[in-house]
Motif scaffolding. Sequence first.
Motif, PDB file in Angstrom:
ATOM      1  N   VAL A 187       7.072   9.101  -2.353  1.00  0.00           N
ATOM      2  CA  VAL A 187       7.137   7.816  -1.434  1.00  0.00           C
ATOM      3  C   VAL A 187       6.133   8.260  -0.409  1.00  0.00           C
ATOM      4  CG1 VAL A 187       8.049   6.325   0.202  1.00  0.00           C
ATOM      5  CG2 VAL A 187       9.369   7.165  -1.909  1.00  0.00           C
ATOM      6  N   ASN A 188       5.109   7.355  -0.297  1.00  0.00           N
ATOM      7  CA  ASN A 188       3.826   7.722   0.666  1.00  0.00           C
ATOM      8  C   ASN A 188       4.076   6.514   1.779  1.00  0.00           C
ATOM      9  OD1 ASN A 188       3.144   9.923  -0.820  1.00  0.00           O
ATOM     10  ND2 ASN A 188       1.010   8.724  -1.231  1.00  0.00           N
ATOM     11  N   ILE A 189       4.319   7.003   2.920  1.00  0.00           N
ATOM     12  CA  ILE A 189       4.381   5.847   4.184  1.00  0.00           C
ATOM     13  C   ILE A 189       3.004   5.797   4.755  1.00  0.00           C
ATOM     14  CG2 ILE A 189       5.419   5.027   6.209  1.00  0.00           C
ATOM     15  CD1 ILE A 189       7.666   6.447   5.241  1.00  0.00           C
ATOM     16  N   GLU A 190       2.468   4.522   5.171  1.00  0.00           N
ATOM     17  CA  GLU A 190       1.483   4.485   6.209  1.00  0.00           C
ATOM     18  C   GLU A 190       1.843   3.565   7.093  1.00  0.00           C
ATOM     19  OE1 GLU A 190      -1.447   6.200   6.453  1.00  0.00           O
ATOM     20  OE2 GLU A 190      -1.139   7.240   4.594  1.00  0.00           O
ATOM     21  N   TRP A 191       1.523   3.803   8.547  1.00  0.00           N
ATOM     22  CA  TRP A 191       2.115   2.952   9.428  1.00  0.00           C
ATOM     23  C   TRP A 191       1.125   2.372  10.469  1.00  0.00           C
ATOM     24  CZ3 TRP A 191       2.221   4.648  14.613  1.00  0.00           C
ATOM     25  CH2 TRP A 191       1.715   5.978  14.817  1.00  0.00           C
ATOM     26  N   ALA A 192       1.385   1.454  11.236  1.00  0.00           N
ATOM     27  CA  ALA A 192       0.415   1.182  12.432  1.00  0.00           C
ATOM     28  C   ALA A 192       1.152   0.633  13.425  1.00  0.00           C
ATOM     29  CB  ALA A 192      -0.612   0.032  11.765  1.00  0.00           C
ATOM     30  N   PRO A 193       0.724   0.372  14.593  1.00  0.00           N
ATOM     31  CA  PRO A 193       1.177  -0.286  16.036  1.00  0.00           C
ATOM     32  C   PRO A 193       1.495  -1.770  15.432  1.00  0.00           C
ATOM     33  CG  PRO A 193      -0.424   1.045  16.483  1.00  0.00           C
ATOM     34  CD  PRO A 193      -0.522   1.201  15.042  1.00  0.00           C
ATOM     35  N   THR A 194       2.768  -2.316  15.922  1.00  0.00           N
ATOM     36  CA  THR A 194       2.882  -3.795  15.575  1.00  0.00           C
ATOM     37  C   THR A 194       3.237  -4.484  16.720  1.00  0.00           C
ATOM     38  OG1 THR A 194       4.190  -5.132  14.208  1.00  0.00           O
ATOM     39  CG2 THR A 194       5.393  -3.461  15.108  1.00  0.00           C
ATOM     40  N   HIS A 195       3.560  -5.935  16.736  1.00  0.00           N
ATOM     41  CA  HIS A 195       4.027  -6.565  18.002  1.00  0.00           C
ATOM     42  C   HIS A 195       5.609  -6.321  18.258  1.00  0.00           C
ATOM     43  CE1 HIS A 195       5.019 -10.442  19.903  1.00  0.00           C
ATOM     44  NE2 HIS A 195       3.731 -10.666  19.788  1.00  0.00           N
ATOM     45  N   ILE A 196       5.625  -6.710  19.556  1.00  0.00           N
ATOM     46  CA  ILE A 196       7.060  -6.285  20.126  1.00  0.00           C
ATOM     47  C   ILE A 196       7.944  -7.121  18.979  1.00  0.00           C
ATOM     48  CG2 ILE A 196       6.306  -5.400  22.600  1.00  0.00           C
ATOM     49  CD1 ILE A 196       6.853  -8.127  23.438  1.00  0.00           C
ATOM     50  N   ALA A 197       7.871  -8.228  18.744  1.00  0.00           N
ATOM     51  CA  ALA A 197       8.719  -9.169  18.236  1.00  0.00           C
ATOM     52  C   ALA A 197       8.846  -8.790  16.729  1.00  0.00           C
ATOM     53  CB  ALA A 197       8.345 -10.673  18.338  1.00  0.00           C
ATOM     54  N   GLY A 198       8.291  -8.017  16.193  1.00  0.00           N
ATOM     55  CA  GLY A 198       8.158  -7.770  14.699  1.00  0.00           C
ATOM     56  C   GLY A 198       8.336  -6.457  14.123  1.00  0.00           C
ATOM     57  N   LEU A 199       8.771  -6.308  12.670  1.00  0.00           N
ATOM     58  CA  LEU A 199       8.818  -5.080  12.338  1.00  0.00           C
ATOM     59  C   LEU A 199       8.503  -5.217  10.595  1.00  0.00           C
ATOM     60  CD1 LEU A 199      11.337  -2.151  12.634  1.00  0.00           C
ATOM     61  CD2 LEU A 199       9.531  -2.402  10.974  1.00  0.00           C
ATOM     62  N   PRO A 200       7.165  -5.491  10.307  1.00  0.00           N
ATOM     63  CA  PRO A 200       6.802  -5.846   8.908  1.00  0.00           C
ATOM     64  C   PRO A 200       6.755  -4.369   8.062  1.00  0.00           C
ATOM     65  CG  PRO A 200       5.059  -6.409  10.309  1.00  0.00           C
ATOM     66  CD  PRO A 200       5.896  -5.651  11.284  1.00  0.00           C
ATOM     67  N   VAL A 201       7.440  -4.463   6.900  1.00  0.00           N
ATOM     68  CA  VAL A 201       7.718  -3.741   5.948  1.00  0.00           C
ATOM     69  C   VAL A 201       7.050  -4.087   4.699  1.00  0.00           C
ATOM     70  CG1 VAL A 201       9.177  -1.933   4.878  1.00  0.00           C
ATOM     71  CG2 VAL A 201       9.709  -2.663   7.119  1.00  0.00           C
ATOM     72  N   SER A 202       6.325  -3.385   3.991  1.00  0.00           N
ATOM     73  CA  SER A 202       5.845  -3.877   2.474  1.00  0.00           C
ATOM     74  C   SER A 202       6.256  -2.403   1.536  1.00  0.00           C
ATOM     75  CB  SER A 202       4.349  -4.194   2.592  1.00  0.00           C
ATOM     76  OG  SER A 202       3.317  -2.952   3.104  1.00  0.00           O
ATOM     77  N   VAL A 203       6.153  -2.829   0.689  1.00  0.00           N
ATOM     78  CA  VAL A 203       6.397  -1.738  -0.548  1.00  0.00           C
ATOM     79  C   VAL A 203       5.451  -2.066  -1.782  1.00  0.00           C
ATOM     80  CG1 VAL A 203       8.252  -0.591  -2.127  1.00  0.00           C
ATOM     81  CG2 VAL A 203       8.686  -1.693  -0.232  1.00  0.00           C
ATOM     82  N   ASN A 204       4.438  -1.481  -1.715  1.00  0.00           N
ATOM     83  CA  ASN A 204       3.467  -1.585  -3.150  1.00  0.00           C
ATOM     84  C   ASN A 204       3.945  -0.633  -4.054  1.00  0.00           C
ATOM     85  OD1 ASN A 204      -0.043  -1.715  -3.532  1.00  0.00           O
ATOM     86  ND2 ASN A 204       1.593  -2.645  -4.672  1.00  0.00           N
ATOM     87  N   VAL A 205       4.382  -1.275  -5.228  1.00  0.00           N
ATOM     88  CA  VAL A 205       5.064  -0.517  -6.299  1.00  0.00           C
ATOM     89  C   VAL A 205       3.883   0.135  -7.216  1.00  0.00           C
ATOM     90  CG1 VAL A 205       6.711  -0.131  -8.329  1.00  0.00           C
ATOM     91  CG2 VAL A 205       7.171  -1.806  -6.206  1.00  0.00           C
ATOM     92  N   GLY A 206       3.855   1.409  -7.426  1.00  0.00           N
ATOM     93  CA  GLY A 206       2.774   1.824  -8.480  1.00  0.00           C
ATOM     94  C   GLY A 206       3.690   2.519  -9.590  1.00  0.00           C
ATOM     95  N   CYS A 207       3.064   2.415 -10.739  1.00  0.00           N
ATOM     96  CA  CYS A 207       3.670   2.896 -11.886  1.00  0.00           C
ATOM     97  C   CYS A 207       3.505   4.411 -12.180  1.00  0.00           C
ATOM     98  CB  CYS A 207       3.095   1.989 -13.055  1.00  0.00           C
ATOM     99  SG  CYS A 207       1.404   2.397 -13.222  1.00  0.00           S
ATOM    100  N   HIS A 208       3.862   5.061 -12.944  1.00  0.00           N
ATOM    101  CA  HIS A 208       3.672   6.332 -13.234  1.00  0.00           C
ATOM    102  C   HIS A 208       2.051   6.743 -13.654  1.00  0.00           C
ATOM    103  CE1 HIS A 208       4.069   5.225 -17.366  1.00  0.00           C
ATOM    104  NE2 HIS A 208       3.246   6.296 -17.853  1.00  0.00           N
ATOM    105  N   VAL A 209       1.560   5.427 -13.710  1.00  0.00           N
ATOM    106  CA  VAL A 209      -0.165   5.597 -13.997  1.00  0.00           C
ATOM    107  C   VAL A 209      -0.929   5.025 -12.591  1.00  0.00           C
ATOM    108  CG1 VAL A 209      -2.243   4.886 -15.316  1.00  0.00           C
ATOM    109  CG2 VAL A 209       0.341   5.252 -16.435  1.00  0.00           C
ATOM    110  N   THR A 210      -0.477   5.804 -11.612  1.00  0.00           N
ATOM    111  CA  THR A 210      -1.051   5.183 -10.149  1.00  0.00           C
ATOM    112  C   THR A 210      -2.181   6.129 -10.167  1.00  0.00           C
ATOM    113  OG1 THR A 210       1.103   4.915  -9.265  1.00  0.00           O
ATOM    114  CG2 THR A 210      -0.387   5.231  -7.843  1.00  0.00           C
ATOM    115  N   ARG A 211      -3.514   5.385 -10.318  1.00  0.00           N
ATOM    116  CA  ARG A 211      -4.842   5.832 -10.575  1.00  0.00           C
ATOM    117  C   ARG A 211      -5.690   5.540  -9.238  1.00  0.00           C
ATOM    118  NH1 ARG A 211      -4.663   2.071 -15.659  1.00  0.00           N
ATOM    119  NH2 ARG A 211      -3.637   0.945 -13.963  1.00  0.00           N
ATOM    120  N   HIS A 212      -6.432   6.648  -8.973  1.00  0.00           N
ATOM    121  CA  HIS A 212      -7.659   6.517  -8.056  1.00  0.00           C
ATOM    122  C   HIS A 212      -8.442   7.794  -8.308  1.00  0.00           C
ATOM    123  CE1 HIS A 212      -4.910   8.946  -5.470  1.00  0.00           C
ATOM    124  NE2 HIS A 212      -6.233   9.652  -4.939  1.00  0.00           N
TER     125      HIS A 212
END
Length: 280
Positions: free
Chosen positions: A250-275
């Motif tokens: 699990v790799n997390i990247e984070w950034a500052p956000t608005h005081i009223a929110g807390l967005p969370v996203s999950v980009n699912v990569g398979c066992h073939v997560t290539r770059h």
Amino acid sequence: MRELHVKEITDAVARLCVEANRELPADLEQKIQNAAETEHSALGRAVLCDLCENMQAARRLGLPVCQDTGMAVVFAEVGQDVHLVGGSFEDAIHEGVRLGYTEGLLRCSVAADPIRRGNTGDNTPAIVHTRLVPGDRVTLTVAPKGFGSENMSRLRMMTPAATEEDIISFVAETVREAGGNPCPPVVLGVGIGGDFEQCALLAKQALCRSVSKRNADPYYAALEQKMLEAVNQLGVGPQGFGGDTTALAVNIEWAPTHIAGLPVSVNVGCHVTRHKIVTI
Ligand code: SF4
């Protein structure tokens, strides 16, 4: 000011498209091999051994690791002291994708229109994210993304009242609902913070980080570990057949956000997560 002909961009992107599809990052391959030895389920171990054999066969035969050779996602970091000559920068990237996929005999998977469909025939256009950075170099990351896993990705606009446990539950629930669809064991890119679109982009960038490199911030490195443990307790297992190897990292990247929110996203990569990455 350093001059760089856009043909160099095209050539690099074409080469990276082919290489990324034929060979997984070494640390990801190593994690799959390790899991093949430690997985408790006999069927899970057999599946992981098949994945290892498939990776070795792809390398030996010069073939893609998976039939879904993905949409080409390209991250470009362009030095502000580079003067690009010879044509359009973005056109050069698309041309690289076109050449890489057609001449490299990779499956072309881009629908020309999301509703009316039709195949563009050359896997263009690429999805291009460009950032201006200091220096006189251009760094290109090509990350072909399959949609068995992309379709399982989620984004939730949480409130600031959400706890760490709520975030971990959302990530684990995303993987549980996905089951075998994203070809587990998966790699999870998790974006936390920013606004709606930045949060999704953070998750995609997280998938381009090495699976053996933890977040530089000890708090987020620990959170990555907690998420990994939560996901691996689900029992989904290799290819959804059950077992304790549901996620490799699990790799997390984070950034500052608005005081009223807390967005969370999950980009699912398979066992073939290539770059593949190159700096020119
Ligand atoms: S999810 Fe990954 S492994 Fe499964 S078919 Fe798509 S690219 Fe291939």
